[in-house]
Motif scaffolding. Structure first.
Motif, mmCIF file in Angstrom:
data_model
loop_
_atom_site.group_PDB
_atom_site.id
_atom_site.type_symbol
_atom_site.label_atom_id
_atom_site.label_comp_id
_atom_site.label_asym_id
_atom_site.label_seq_id
_atom_site.Cartn_x
_atom_site.Cartn_y
_atom_site.Cartn_z
ATOM 1 N N ARG A 1 -12.734 -12.442 14.322
ATOM 2 C CA ARG A 1 -13.025 -13.846 14.226
ATOM 3 C C ARG A 1 -13.108 -14.359 15.501
ATOM 4 O O ARG A 1 -14.011 -15.321 16.044
ATOM 5 N N GLU A 2 -12.054 -14.140 16.268
ATOM 6 C CA GLU A 2 -12.080 -14.879 17.651
ATOM 7 C C GLU A 2 -13.048 -14.374 18.800
ATOM 8 O O GLU A 2 -13.141 -14.595 19.835
ATOM 9 N N GLY A 3 -13.870 -13.232 18.560
ATOM 10 C CA GLY A 3 -14.742 -12.644 19.158
ATOM 11 C C GLY A 3 -14.497 -11.315 19.883
ATOM 12 O O GLY A 3 -15.231 -10.758 20.526
ATOM 13 N N VAL B 1 -21.364 -4.432 24.058
ATOM 14 C CA VAL B 1 -22.274 -3.843 23.094
ATOM 15 C C VAL B 1 -22.179 -2.466 22.934
ATOM 16 O O VAL B 1 -22.250 -1.604 23.675
ATOM 17 N N ILE B 2 -21.907 -2.169 21.482
ATOM 18 C CA ILE B 2 -21.878 -0.808 21.268
ATOM 19 C C ILE B 2 -23.258 -0.415 20.201
ATOM 20 O O ILE B 2 -23.059 -0.934 19.213
ATOM 21 N N GLY B 3 -24.274 0.027 20.762
ATOM 22 C CA GLY B 3 -25.467 0.119 20.043
ATOM 23 C C GLY B 3 -26.066 -1.170 19.535
ATOM 24 O O GLY B 3 -26.115 -2.078 20.320
ATOM 25 N N ASN B 4 -26.111 -1.135 18.140
ATOM 26 C CA ASN B 4 -26.365 -2.564 17.427
ATOM 27 C C ASN B 4 -25.486 -3.516 17.264
ATOM 28 O O ASN B 4 -25.478 -4.542 16.900
ATOM 29 N N LEU B 5 -24.114 -3.002 17.706
ATOM 30 C CA LEU B 5 -22.819 -4.118 17.318
ATOM 31 C C LEU B 5 -22.777 -4.747 18.585
ATOM 32 O O LEU B 5 -22.849 -4.296 19.980
ATOM 33 N N LYS B 6 -22.116 -6.017 18.474
ATOM 34 C CA LYS B 6 -21.925 -6.825 19.744
ATOM 35 C C LYS B 6 -20.860 -7.787 19.393
ATOM 36 O O LYS B 6 -20.808 -8.318 18.656
ATOM 37 N N ALA B 7 -19.825 -7.541 20.463
ATOM 38 C CA ALA B 7 -18.410 -8.451 20.238
ATOM 39 C C ALA B 7 -18.763 -9.287 21.458
ATOM 40 O O ALA B 7 -19.022 -8.918 22.645
ATOM 41 N N LYS B 8 -18.450 -10.697 21.205
ATOM 42 C CA LYS B 8 -18.623 -11.848 22.044
ATOM 43 C C LYS B 8 -17.746 -11.447 23.342
ATOM 44 O O LYS B 8 -18.151 -11.617 24.412
ATOM 45 N N VAL C 1 -12.223 -12.592 6.584
ATOM 46 C CA VAL C 1 -11.729 -13.722 7.707
ATOM 47 C C VAL C 1 -12.661 -13.422 8.968
ATOM 48 O O VAL C 1 -12.764 -14.217 9.633
ATOM 49 N N ALA C 2 -13.402 -12.532 9.203
ATOM 50 C CA ALA C 2 -13.847 -12.140 10.560
ATOM 51 C C ALA C 2 -15.111 -12.815 10.824
ATOM 52 O O ALA C 2 -15.553 -12.737 11.923
ATOM 53 N N GLU C 3 -15.477 -13.553 9.863
ATOM 54 C CA GLU C 3 -16.779 -14.438 9.999
ATOM 55 C C GLU C 3 -17.937 -13.695 10.927
ATOM 56 O O GLU C 3 -18.421 -14.179 11.839
ATOM 57 N N GLY C 4 -18.226 -12.479 10.324
ATOM 58 C CA GLY C 4 -19.204 -11.774 10.730
ATOM 59 C C GLY C 4 -18.909 -10.894 12.080
ATOM 60 O O GLY C 4 -19.702 -10.277 12.686
ATOM 61 N N GLY C 5 -17.684 -10.894 12.632
ATOM 62 C CA GLY C 5 -17.144 -10.204 13.677
ATOM 63 C C GLY C 5 -17.163 -8.783 13.550
ATOM 64 O O GLY C 5 -17.103 -8.119 12.223
ATOM 65 N N VAL C 6 -16.828 -8.010 14.526
ATOM 66 C CA VAL C 6 -16.955 -6.373 14.353
ATOM 67 C C VAL C 6 -15.638 -6.100 13.864
ATOM 68 O O VAL C 6 -14.523 -6.439 14.571
ATOM 69 N N VAL C 7 -15.559 -5.244 12.813
ATOM 70 C CA VAL C 7 -14.205 -4.667 12.195
ATOM 71 C C VAL C 7 -14.332 -2.856 12.160
ATOM 72 O O VAL C 7 -15.234 -2.575 11.614
ATOM 73 N N GLY C 8 -13.464 -2.300 12.749
ATOM 74 C CA GLY C 8 -13.432 -1.016 12.898
ATOM 75 C C GLY C 8 -12.050 -0.411 12.246
ATOM 76 O O GLY C 8 -10.871 -1.148 11.787
ATOM 77 N N THR D 1 -0.593 -17.028 18.660
ATOM 78 C CA THR D 1 -1.500 -16.790 17.732
ATOM 79 C C THR D 1 -2.485 -15.687 18.314
ATOM 80 O O THR D 1 -2.770 -15.823 19.518
ATOM 81 N N VAL D 2 -3.380 -15.284 17.582
ATOM 82 C CA VAL D 2 -4.409 -14.495 18.266
ATOM 83 C C VAL D 2 -5.327 -15.355 18.842
ATOM 84 O O VAL D 2 -5.784 -14.937 19.957
ATOM 85 N N LYS D 3 -5.558 -16.592 18.292
ATOM 86 C CA LYS D 3 -6.533 -17.585 18.950
ATOM 87 C C LYS D 3 -5.942 -17.919 20.622
ATOM 88 O O LYS D 3 -6.522 -17.897 21.272
#
Ligand SMILES: Cc1cc2nc3c(=O)[nH]c(=O)nc-3n(C[C@H](O)[C@H](O)[C@H](O)COP(=O)(O)O)c2cc1C
Length: 351
Positions: free
Chosen positions: A37-39, A7-14, A78-85, A341-343
């Motif tokens: 995409r993988e979290g 959790v980084i402020g209002n960002l959340k990676a699984k 492709v990120a399906e809502g995931g966090v990208v920086g 693969t990343v998965k």
């Protein structure tokens, strides 16, 4: 013990796994999008990000700035809502315009190293973007956090602590790297975890500590978390994936590399770097390789003095011309023996 989300402020990676930025062209939209995409958190490196765009030969900076938006947009698809920086090196020529271009393109966060990102807090004012310095010592952490606090009344949203087993540029001398013990890095991590408490209290929020350099398996992640860290940044492992943006030859160079092929080399950036000992590196050891043209990559670079042109050698490598290129890699690259693969990496690392 189970992994906790990052959790980084209002960002959340699984999962508390950041894929580290890899220039030139090694981590762009494909890799960063897949990791998000993988979290995890996917990081695009802005270092000569537009090297394969039509305008690059004429105007590198303008082409790179345009490519930042293209890669963030594609990663998001492709990120399906995931966090990208993004990762932007402090030493980048026109650093401010890269930071602003990333903010305008809607990056979730900016990680900045290869120098202390003093101005990052200023350049990101008014944007909803999280910022993090990369540090390798308690002293560097203290300098940057005190400076941001005093000058900008702001603190880091998270902090990346990078040790000497990382790939690319290293904030240690060659001697320090040789003499370094695992426990030295553990102590740096513990000290920084303790140190940031002062700022967490003052700003009434968590400042996650992320450990980078040589993280390879679940045990390494558990070890980092046991020292009080909140997550890890991993790069080398993500190179040998279908999604990595580098050429097949670049990935194969990792698969072929033996332990003794991975060396600490001199870089025009003025810091040592870790790379595969290619015929190109051998030539640089024999003497200067004159620079034919300048690609406007580094702020403090005099093409007449440097041992070789780093953009040229990194572009050659990422395109697959390994013998003529600089192939950065972490200490663990020799352990990679097959494409994945990343998965699959996530299913192996998550607990
Ligand atoms: C091919 C490659 C390129 C890299 N490029 C950058 C870069 O442009 N900026 C940066 O801050 N770090 C860069 N790094 C460092 C990584 O982001 C990361 O922090 C480090 O390699 C983590 O260690 P690991 O590779 O052992 O997982 C690079 C690393 C590699 C392997």
């Amino acid at each position: 013990m189970n992994m906790k989300p990052l959790v980084i402020g209002n960002l959340k990676a699984k999962y508390p796994i950041i894929q580290g930025g890899m220039g030139v062209g090694v981590s762009r939209w494909r890799l960063a999008g897949a990791v998000a995409r993988e979290g995890g958190i996917g990081i695009i490196s802005t270092a000569q990000i537009g090297y394969d765009e039509p305008g690059f030969d004429k105007d590198q900076i303008a082409t790179n700035l345009k490519a930042i938006k293209k890669h963030i947009d594609l990663a998001r698809e492709v990120a399906e809502g995931g966090v990208v920086g993004v990762n932007i090196m402090v030493a980048t020529k026109n650093y401010e315009s890269y930071v602003k271009a990333a903010c305008e393109a809607g990056t979730d966060l900016i990680i900045s190293g290869a120098g202390l990102p003093i101005m990052l807090a200023d350049y990101t004012k008014g944007y909803d973007v999280k910022i993090a310095p990369i540090v390798s010592s308690l002293k560097a952490a203290s300098v940057i956090l005190k400076m941001w606090d005093r000058k900008y009344k702001r603190t880091a949203d998270f902090i990346v602590v990078e040790g000497p087993r990382a790939g690319g540029h290293l904030a240690f001398t060659k001697d320090q790297i040789e003499e370094f013990k695992e426990s030295d890095f553990d102590n740096i991590i513990r000290d920084i975890v303790n140190y940031i408490k002062e700022f967490e209290e003052k700003y009434q929020r968590q400042i996650p500590v992320i450990v980078a350099g040589g993280i390879y398996d679940q045990e390494d992640i558990k070890h980092a978390l046991s020292l009080g860290a909140d997550g890890v940044q991993i790069s080398t492992r993500f190179v040998v994936t279908k999604e990595c943006d580098a050429s097949e030859e670049f990935k194969q160079a990792y698969i072929n590399a033996k332990r003794e092929d991975i060396k600490v080399v001199t870089s025009p950036v003025g810091m040592p770097g870790r790379a595969i000992f290619t015929p190109f590196i051998k030539r640089t050891n024999q003497g200067r390789i004159p620079v034919k043209r300048c690609f406007n990559c580094l702020e403090h670079c005099n093409p007449k003095d440097i041992p070789y042109c780093i953009t040229n050698s990194l572009v050659e490598a990422v395109k697959g011309n390994i013998n003529n290129g600089l192939v950065f890699c972490g200490e663990n690259a020799y352990r990679l023996d097959k494409m994945t693969t990343v998965k699959d990496i996530f299913s192996e690392l998550v607990f």
